[in-house]
Motif scaffolding. Sequence first.
Motif, PDB file in Angstrom:
ATOM      1  N   TYR A  89       0.933  -1.543   0.003  1.00 18.96           N
ATOM      2  CA  TYR A  89       0.153  -0.055   0.007  1.00 18.96           C
ATOM      3  C   TYR A  89       1.368   1.304   0.188  1.00 18.96           C
ATOM      4  CZ  TYR A  89      -4.007  -2.496   0.433  1.00 18.96           C
ATOM      5  OH  TYR A  89      -6.009  -3.452   0.089  1.00 18.96           O
ATOM      6  N   ASN A  90       2.056   1.285   0.677  1.00 20.57           N
ATOM      7  CA  ASN A  90       2.518   2.415   0.640  1.00 20.57           C
ATOM      8  C   ASN A  90       3.431   2.761  -1.055  1.00 20.57           C
ATOM      9  OD1 ASN A  90       2.571   2.862   3.812  1.00 20.57           O
ATOM     10  ND2 ASN A  90       4.275   0.945   3.907  1.00 20.57           N
ATOM     11  N   SER A  91       3.633   2.073  -1.499  1.00 19.49           N
ATOM     12  CA  SER A  91       4.337   1.526  -3.141  1.00 19.49           C
ATOM     13  C   SER A  91       2.932   3.094  -3.476  1.00 19.49           C
ATOM     14  CB  SER A  91       4.553   0.124  -3.154  1.00 19.49           C
ATOM     15  OG  SER A  91       5.867   0.024  -2.644  1.00 19.49           O
ATOM     16  N   VAL A  92       1.557   1.734  -3.771  1.00 18.34           N
ATOM     17  CA  VAL A  92       0.848   2.526  -4.078  1.00 18.34           C
ATOM     18  C   VAL A  92       0.436   3.956  -3.716  1.00 18.34           C
ATOM     19  CG1 VAL A  92      -1.487   2.228  -4.811  1.00 18.34           C
ATOM     20  CG2 VAL A  92       0.002   0.110  -4.589  1.00 18.34           C
ATOM     21  N   TRP A  93       0.583   3.901  -2.682  1.00 17.92           N
ATOM     22  CA  TRP A  93       0.116   5.482  -2.211  1.00 17.92           C
ATOM     23  C   TRP A  93       0.523   6.764  -2.551  1.00 17.92           C
ATOM     24  CZ3 TRP A  93      -1.139   3.346   3.508  1.00 17.92           C
ATOM     25  CH2 TRP A  93      -2.931   2.798   3.008  1.00 17.92           C
ATOM     26  N   THR A  94       2.022   6.547  -2.374  1.00 18.32           N
ATOM     27  CA  THR A  94       3.353   6.770  -2.988  1.00 18.32           C
ATOM     28  C   THR A  94       3.124   7.280  -4.366  1.00 18.32           C
ATOM     29  OG1 THR A  94       4.763   6.298  -1.128  1.00 18.32           O
ATOM     30  CG2 THR A  94       5.488   7.655  -3.470  1.00 18.32           C
ATOM     31  N   SER A  95       2.562   6.194  -4.923  1.00 18.94           N
ATOM     32  CA  SER A  95       2.929   6.709  -6.710  1.00 18.94           C
ATOM     33  C   SER A  95       1.543   7.138  -6.959  1.00 18.94           C
ATOM     34  CB  SER A  95       3.029   5.040  -7.413  1.00 18.94           C
ATOM     35  OG  SER A  95       1.369   4.253  -7.016  1.00 18.94           O
ATOM     36  N   ILE A  96       0.587   7.286  -6.721  1.00 16.11           N
ATOM     37  CA  ILE A  96      -0.569   8.495  -6.904  1.00 16.11           C
ATOM     38  C   ILE A  96      -1.006   9.161  -5.774  1.00 16.11           C
ATOM     39  CG2 ILE A  96      -1.828   6.174  -7.562  1.00 16.11           C
ATOM     40  CD1 ILE A  96      -3.563   6.226  -5.379  1.00 16.11           C
ATOM     41  N   PHE A  97      -0.182   9.728  -5.128  1.00 17.72           N
ATOM     42  CA  PHE A  97       0.885  10.765  -4.284  1.00 17.72           C
ATOM     43  C   PHE A  97      -1.114  11.404  -3.748  1.00 17.72           C
ATOM     44  CE2 PHE A  97       2.531  11.440  -8.641  1.00 17.72           C
ATOM     45  CZ  PHE A  97       3.825  11.545  -8.255  1.00 17.72           C
ATOM     46  N   GLU A  98      -0.995  10.160  -2.816  1.00 19.30           N
ATOM     47  CA  GLU A  98      -2.351  10.211  -2.301  1.00 19.30           C
ATOM     48  C   GLU A  98      -2.333   9.488  -1.123  1.00 19.30           C
ATOM     49  OE1 GLU A  98      -6.633   8.511  -3.017  1.00 19.30           O
ATOM     50  OE2 GLU A  98      -6.089   9.533  -4.086  1.00 19.30           O
ATOM     51  N   PRO A  99      -2.701   9.932   0.266  1.00 19.36           N
ATOM     52  CA  PRO A  99      -3.939  10.574   0.400  1.00 19.36           C
ATOM     53  C   PRO A  99      -3.170  11.838   0.790  1.00 19.36           C
ATOM     54  CG  PRO A  99      -3.423   9.646   2.692  1.00 19.36           C
ATOM     55  CD  PRO A  99      -2.560   8.850   1.880  1.00 19.36           C
ATOM     56  N   MET A 100      -1.481  11.742   0.748  1.00 19.45           N
ATOM     57  CA  MET A 100      -1.190  12.988   0.670  1.00 19.45           C
ATOM     58  C   MET A 100       0.580  12.736  -0.463  1.00 19.45           C
ATOM     59  SD  MET A 100       0.114  14.106   4.132  1.00 19.45           S
ATOM     60  CE  MET A 100      -1.384  13.949   5.138  1.00 19.45           C
ATOM     61  N   SER A 101       1.532  13.781  -1.253  1.00 22.95           N
ATOM     62  CA  SER A 101       2.795  13.691  -1.446  1.00 22.95           C
ATOM     63  C   SER A 101       3.981  13.146  -0.050  1.00 22.95           C
ATOM     64  CB  SER A 101       3.159  14.908  -2.255  1.00 22.95           C
ATOM     65  OG  SER A 101       4.029  14.747  -2.560  1.00 22.95           O
ATOM     66  N   THR A 102       4.105  12.376  -0.851  1.00 21.85           N
ATOM     67  CA  THR A 102       5.293  12.101   0.123  1.00 21.85           C
ATOM     68  C   THR A 102       5.967  12.895   0.324  1.00 21.85           C
ATOM     69  OG1 THR A 102       5.492   9.671   0.027  1.00 21.85           O
ATOM     70  CG2 THR A 102       7.558  10.377   0.676  1.00 21.85           C
ATOM     71  N   PHE A 103       6.427  14.130  -0.733  1.00 25.33           N
ATOM     72  CA  PHE A 103       7.425  15.332  -0.601  1.00 25.33           C
ATOM     73  C   PHE A 103       7.037  16.244   0.357  1.00 25.33           C
ATOM     74  CE2 PHE A 103       7.890  13.366  -5.283  1.00 25.33           C
ATOM     75  CZ  PHE A 103       9.418  12.960  -5.191  1.00 25.33           C
ATOM     76  N   GLY A 104       6.058  15.993   0.181  1.00 26.38           N
ATOM     77  CA  GLY A 104       5.723  17.701   2.153  1.00 26.38           C
ATOM     78  C   GLY A 104       6.206  16.853   2.916  1.00 26.38           C
ATOM     79  N   PHE A 105       6.812  15.803   3.475  1.00 29.45           N
ATOM     80  CA  PHE A 105       6.716  15.275   4.336  1.00 29.45           C
ATOM     81  C   PHE A 105       8.447  15.178   4.308  1.00 29.45           C
ATOM     82  CE2 PHE A 105       9.279  11.451   6.104  1.00 29.45           C
ATOM     83  CZ  PHE A 105       9.556  11.819   7.392  1.00 29.45           C
ATOM     84  N   LEU A 106       8.933  14.914   3.033  1.00 34.94           N
ATOM     85  CA  LEU A 106      10.464  15.126   3.164  1.00 34.94           C
ATOM     86  C   LEU A 106      10.328  16.345   3.292  1.00 34.94           C
ATOM     87  CD1 LEU A 106      10.670  12.645   0.409  1.00 34.94           C
ATOM     88  CD2 LEU A 106      11.293  12.247   2.974  1.00 34.94           C
TER      89      LEU A 106
END
Length: 139
Positions: free
Chosen positions: A80-97
């Motif tokens: 799920y983490n891979s899928v969510w990251t790839s569709i930028f949902e529920p939020m983009s990983t880049f905001g956290f990074l």
Amino acid sequence: MKEILDAIQSQDSTAADFAALSIPESYRAVTVHKDETEMFHGLATRDKDPRKSLHLDEVPVPELGPGEALVAVMASSVNYNSVWTSIFEPMSTFGFLERYGKLSELTRRHDLPYHVIGSDLAGVVLRTGPGVNAWHPGD
């Protein structure tokens, strides 16, 4: 890479052998790109296709920080983490990074224009950073 694979496949390799291996400057990774975070804007979740956002890139091997290990990945999974990251949902990983990158000089190296996806792997430890005591090269 061949030296690393040979060491992994050898029954006789020791921790010292793994610690002595030269580490390549880069590796192939599946990534998402920061400049594409809005590519699915306005689409329903079911219409977001991860194949459109995932890239196979050559990326630099990061320097190890405290509490980190460098692992030669032999297998990984899509979860799920891979899928969510790839569709930028529920939020983009880049905001956290971006926020994490503002904490210190050490964490700044995580605020990049790309993110290597994946959170599950199996492999062999090649190096450990300061403070890593439970894992050793060759584990």
